[in-house]
Design an enzyme around this catalytic site. Structure first.
Site, PDB file in Angstrom:
ATOM      1  N   SER A 143       0.007   1.651   4.674  1.00  0.00           N
ATOM      2  CA  SER A 143      -1.114   1.128   3.883  1.00  0.00           C
ATOM      3  C   SER A 143      -1.038  -0.383   3.804  1.00  0.00           C
ATOM      4  O   SER A 143       0.045  -0.968   3.904  1.00  0.00           O
ATOM      5  CB  SER A 143      -1.072   1.701   2.466  1.00  0.00           C
ATOM      6  OG  SER A 143      -0.060   1.054   1.700  1.00  0.00           O
ATOM      7  N   ASP A 144      -2.187  -1.027   3.646  1.00  0.00           N
ATOM      8  CA  ASP A 144      -2.141  -2.404   3.172  1.00  0.00           C
ATOM      9  C   ASP A 144      -1.621  -2.337   1.738  1.00  0.00           C
ATOM     10  O   ASP A 144      -1.656  -1.289   1.093  1.00  0.00           O
ATOM     11  CB  ASP A 144      -3.521  -3.047   3.232  1.00  0.00           C
ATOM     12  CG  ASP A 144      -3.433  -4.568   3.332  1.00  0.00           C
ATOM     13  OD1 ASP A 144      -2.404  -5.132   2.925  1.00  0.00           O
ATOM     14  OD2 ASP A 144      -4.388  -5.183   3.813  1.00  0.00           O
ATOM     15  N   TRP A 145      -1.139  -3.455   1.230  1.00  0.00           N
ATOM     16  CA  TRP A 145      -0.434  -3.439  -0.048  1.00  0.00           C
ATOM     17  C   TRP A 145      -1.408  -3.063  -1.170  1.00  0.00           C
ATOM     18  O   TRP A 145      -2.265  -3.844  -1.562  1.00  0.00           O
ATOM     19  CB  TRP A 145       0.222  -4.793  -0.282  1.00  0.00           C
ATOM     20  CG  TRP A 145       1.634  -4.855   0.225  1.00  0.00           C
ATOM     21  CD1 TRP A 145       2.729  -5.274  -0.478  1.00  0.00           C
ATOM     22  CD2 TRP A 145       2.121  -4.480   1.518  1.00  0.00           C
ATOM     23  NE1 TRP A 145       3.865  -5.173   0.297  1.00  0.00           N
ATOM     24  CE2 TRP A 145       3.524  -4.685   1.526  1.00  0.00           C
ATOM     25  CE3 TRP A 145       1.534  -3.964   2.668  1.00  0.00           C
ATOM     26  CZ2 TRP A 145       4.327  -4.408   2.634  1.00  0.00           C
ATOM     27  CZ3 TRP A 145       2.329  -3.683   3.775  1.00  0.00           C
ATOM     28  CH2 TRP A 145       3.691  -3.899   3.750  1.00  0.00           C
ATOM     29  N   GLY A 146      -1.241  -1.835  -1.676  1.00  0.00           N
ATOM     30  CA  GLY A 146      -2.097  -1.347  -2.742  1.00  0.00           C
ATOM     31  C   GLY A 146      -3.421  -0.796  -2.262  1.00  0.00           C
ATOM     32  O   GLY A 146      -4.388  -0.774  -3.027  1.00  0.00           O
TER      33      GLY A 146
END
Length: 740
Positions: A269-272
């Site tokens: 995932s991208d962060w968050g």
């Protein structure tokens, strides 16, 4: 996927070394699996894991590390932010050493992606990837979060500088080379952000409405090439929704990445950017980042609160109950973990975790950065051949502007790199100038950098000083553009205009000195029309990394011959953008109404809207002639069709030309672009020298995506081959017949 020997990561020197303690476990080093195939080793590890251990691997253990399983010798994947250098500072993305303390490391600041795109040089992208991979390994990291291959759809997107421009073919060629370079060092490359991530505005909540054909022809190709040609080991999902579903839980992860393209690596995932548990795991997301205590810190950020993202969706506490209830089939959990294990084995990390040594910011790595900065410069205008400067005839030079005495090495956010060796244009010009008197004037402050210089009174004083310097000098060099605070991850630009006061500064200097040269830093088009007719020479320097100053000075004084070409269409005004009226969207929805007509495809179709400079445009200090286009009259769609053209340097200086090949299908049964880029070559020629440039075309280069048949189609009939120096400067044309 090919296995990269671990020895490949030890090719760098050892003047500055970083070492990490290895994790030990019976599975990783056991003799019974040492000679087994990748899949056998992966299955062996997977069969020994408990359900809890499998679930643990789905979420990060810290800000930049995945979760290790020490019992089985499965190490954490230690990540580094990118994509055009290692992001370092005393914050969450700082490197963590074996003792758990944070340290800031100055690494090589390579040119931004858009500058590499302007070089049109895949071999340069490979060299940069190789150098970057070596630096990542040298600091004990295993994975770089790059490259960015999202298409430049809207000129205000805050991350346009990270990517490779508006064309999917050019982006794909450069992305493949970058990935091959990184992974040749045993470092995991992460192609991002899948998919249709083309604005920062409300990136956690925006819903992109895009049709199938636009996805396949514009937004997919670079990701597809990364997987099928470069064998990329990781893909990062985007924050946004696509057609109503968040990317992290979108069926496209399985249907497109895994099934259609046979992706064997893992998705991070991208962060968050995760927003659910079962849907995300079942979609094929392998690792949610960040994890551990840093996730709680991340949740306190204003942007996170606004997004409504509670975070921590793939922790064991949330995953295990859903596996036991059947909401997450164990087979899906196994597949996600299997993909992580596969890359741990293929990259060599499972056998040699965190034992790498090497150096960062070495002379060889800086040489790559210098080459990139030089090749990425674009000469947009050169009336009267004012450039290159003739040092022997100059006594005084005025160097003016907010980007003169600082190095605007890159844009902001996760790609911002700190280097101890940044070279400002002013310093480099002084080095080149010798006995020439170099006079510096700020002219105007960059907004937000020094409030004391950003008042009306201070502005007038600064501008008056700049005008005085220009009047008393033989030539005036004005350095303007943006900074990393204006072009950055997390927010889009508000306007195409240059920051306050810069247009007025250029106009005032140009009125004072007829030999005014403007050099600007930006990752995408900016408004030039207010003064472009008043200055004889303009250079687009993008963000050239730590060696940008040297590169600019070398070009201005003629030590090098500019050869960069625009990787996007340089529009006159925001209203001319194909996305105008459909950016940033309304009520958290944005409609990609232009479909496949992004960039030059749009301007070829709408001939009444003229760009300032076309896609593929760039001047040189020499000139080139094209002749003798040859290709077969028929093509059966099997073996590659070869097209060749002769290019001659008809000027008096050595130079590099970017030879561009476009394909036109004038009799298609569906609406197709007037022409599409399907080949390019960078060729270096001495004065008077000629070379024959050959292109190999296959049926894919002739195809469009049929939404009716759900596949790529090349229709029999006449095709035109167009070869030239830009999308609007076609020098040679010929046709052939596709017979079947």
């Amino acid at each position: 996927m090919r296995i990269v020997p671990y020895a490949a990561v030890l090719i760098v020197s050892t003047s500055l070394a970083f070492a990490q303690q290895p994790a030990h476990g019976p599975a990783a080093g056991s003799t019974e699996v040492a000679n087994a195939s990748t899949e056998q080793r992966v299955q062996d590890l997977l069969s020994k894991m408990t359900l809890e251990e499998k679930a643990t691997m789905l979420s990060g253990s810290s800000w930049m590390d995945s979760a290790p399983i020490s019992r089985l010798g499965i190490p954490a994947i230690r990540m580094a932010d990118g994509p055009m250098g290692i992001r370092n500072w005393t914050g969450p993305s700082a490197v963590t050493n074996a003792e758990g303390t944070r340290t800031t490391i100055n690494s090589t600041a390579f040119p931004a992606g858009i500058a590499i795109a302007a070089s049109w040089d895949p071999e340069l992208a490979r060299e940069e990837g190789k150098a970057l991979g070596a630096e990542v390994a040298a600091i004990g990291r295993d994975m770089i979060l790059g490259p960015t291959v999202n298409i430049q759809r809207a000129p205000l997107w805050g991350r346009n500088f990270e990517g490779f421009g508006e064309d999917p073919y050019l982006t794909g060629r450069l992305g493949v080379s970058y990935i091959e370079g990184v992974q040749s060092q045993g470092v995991i490359a992460t192609v991002k952000h899948f998919v249709a991530n083309n604005e920062e505005f409300e990136r956690h909540r925006i819903d992109v409405a895009v049709d199938d054909r636009a996805l396949h022809e514009i937004y997919y190709p670079a990701f597809k090439a990364a997987i099928q040609e470069a064998n990329v080991w990781s893909v990062m999902s985007a924050y946004n929704k696509v057609n109503g579903v968040y990317c992290a839980e979108n069926p496209l992860l399985k249907s497109t990445l895994e099934k259609a393209w046979n992706f064997q690596g893992f998705i991070v995932s991208d962060w968050g950017s995760t927003y659910s548990t079962a849907a995300t795991v079942n979609a094929g997301m392998s690792i949610e980042m960040p994890g551990g205590p840093p996730m709680q810190t991340w949740l306190l950020r204003p942007e996170t609160k606004k997004s409504g993202n509670d975070g921590g969706y793939l922790t064991p506490e949330k995953v295990l109950p859903l596996v036991k209830s059947g909401a997450i089939p164990e087979a899906n959990l196994d597949d996600n973990v299997r993909r992580i294990l596969r890359i741990l084995v293929e990259s060599g990390l499972i056998d040699h975790p965190h034992t790498r040594t090497g150096s960062i910011d070495t002379p060889a790595q800086r040489a790559v950065a210098r080459k990139g900065a030089e090749e990425g410069l674009i000469l947009l205008k050169n009336s009267g051949n004012l450039l290159p400067l003739q040092a022997g005839s100059l006594h005084t030079i005025a160097v003016i502007g907010p980007n003169a005495a600082v190095d605007r090495s890159g844009g902001g956010g996760s790609s911002l790199v700190h280097s101890s060796l940044l070279v400002a244009p002013l310093d480099a010009i002084k080095e080149h100038a010798g006995s020439i008197d170099v006079r510096y004037a700020l002219g105007v402050a960059m907004p937000g950098e020094d409030p004391t210089q950003d008042t009306p009174e201070a502005r007038k004083t600064l501008r008056d000083a700049a005008v005085a310097a220009a009047k008393s000098s033989d030539v005036a060099l004005v350095f303007v553009g943006y900074s990393s605070k204006f072009e950055t991850e997390g927010k889009d630009r508000e306007t195409m205009d240059l920051p306050d006061g810069q247009d007025e500064l250029i106009q005032a200097v140009a009125a004072a000195n007829s030999k005014t040269i403007v050099v600007f830093n930006a990752g995408d088009p900016v408004t030039l029309t207010r003064w472009i007719d008043q200055v004889p020479a303009v250079v687009d320097a993008f963000y050239g990394g730590e060696e940008a100053g040297h590169a600019i000075a070398s070009a201005l004084f003629g030590d090098i011959n500019p050869s960069g070409k625009l990787p996007f269409t340089f529009i006159k005004a925001l209203k001319d953008s194909p996305s105008y009226g459909n950016y940033p969207g309304e009520n958290l929805h944005v409609n990609y109404a232009e479909g496949i007509y992004v960039g030059y495809r749009y301007f070829d179709k709408h001939v009444t809207v003229a760009p300032l400079y076309p896609f593929g445009y760039g001047l040189s200090y020499t000139s080139f002639e094209y002749s003798g286009l040859k290709l077969p009259k028929t093509y059966n769609g099997h073996n590659p069709l070869e097209a060749s053209v002769t290019v001659r340097n008809s000027g008096s200086r050595q130079g590099a030309e970017i030879v561009q090949l476009y394909i036109a299908d004038p009799h298609a049964s569906v609406d197709r672009p007037v022409k599409e880029l399907k080949g390019f070559r960078r060729v270096v020629l001495a004065p008077g020298e000629s070379k024959t440039v050959t292109f190999a075309l296959d049926s894919q280069a002739l195809s469009f995506y049929s939404t009716a048949q759900k596949q790529w189609i090349a229709e029999p009939g006449r095709f035109d081959v167009l070869i030239g120096a830009s999308s609007r400067d076609i020098r040679q044309k010929a046709s052939f017949e596709l017979t079947k």
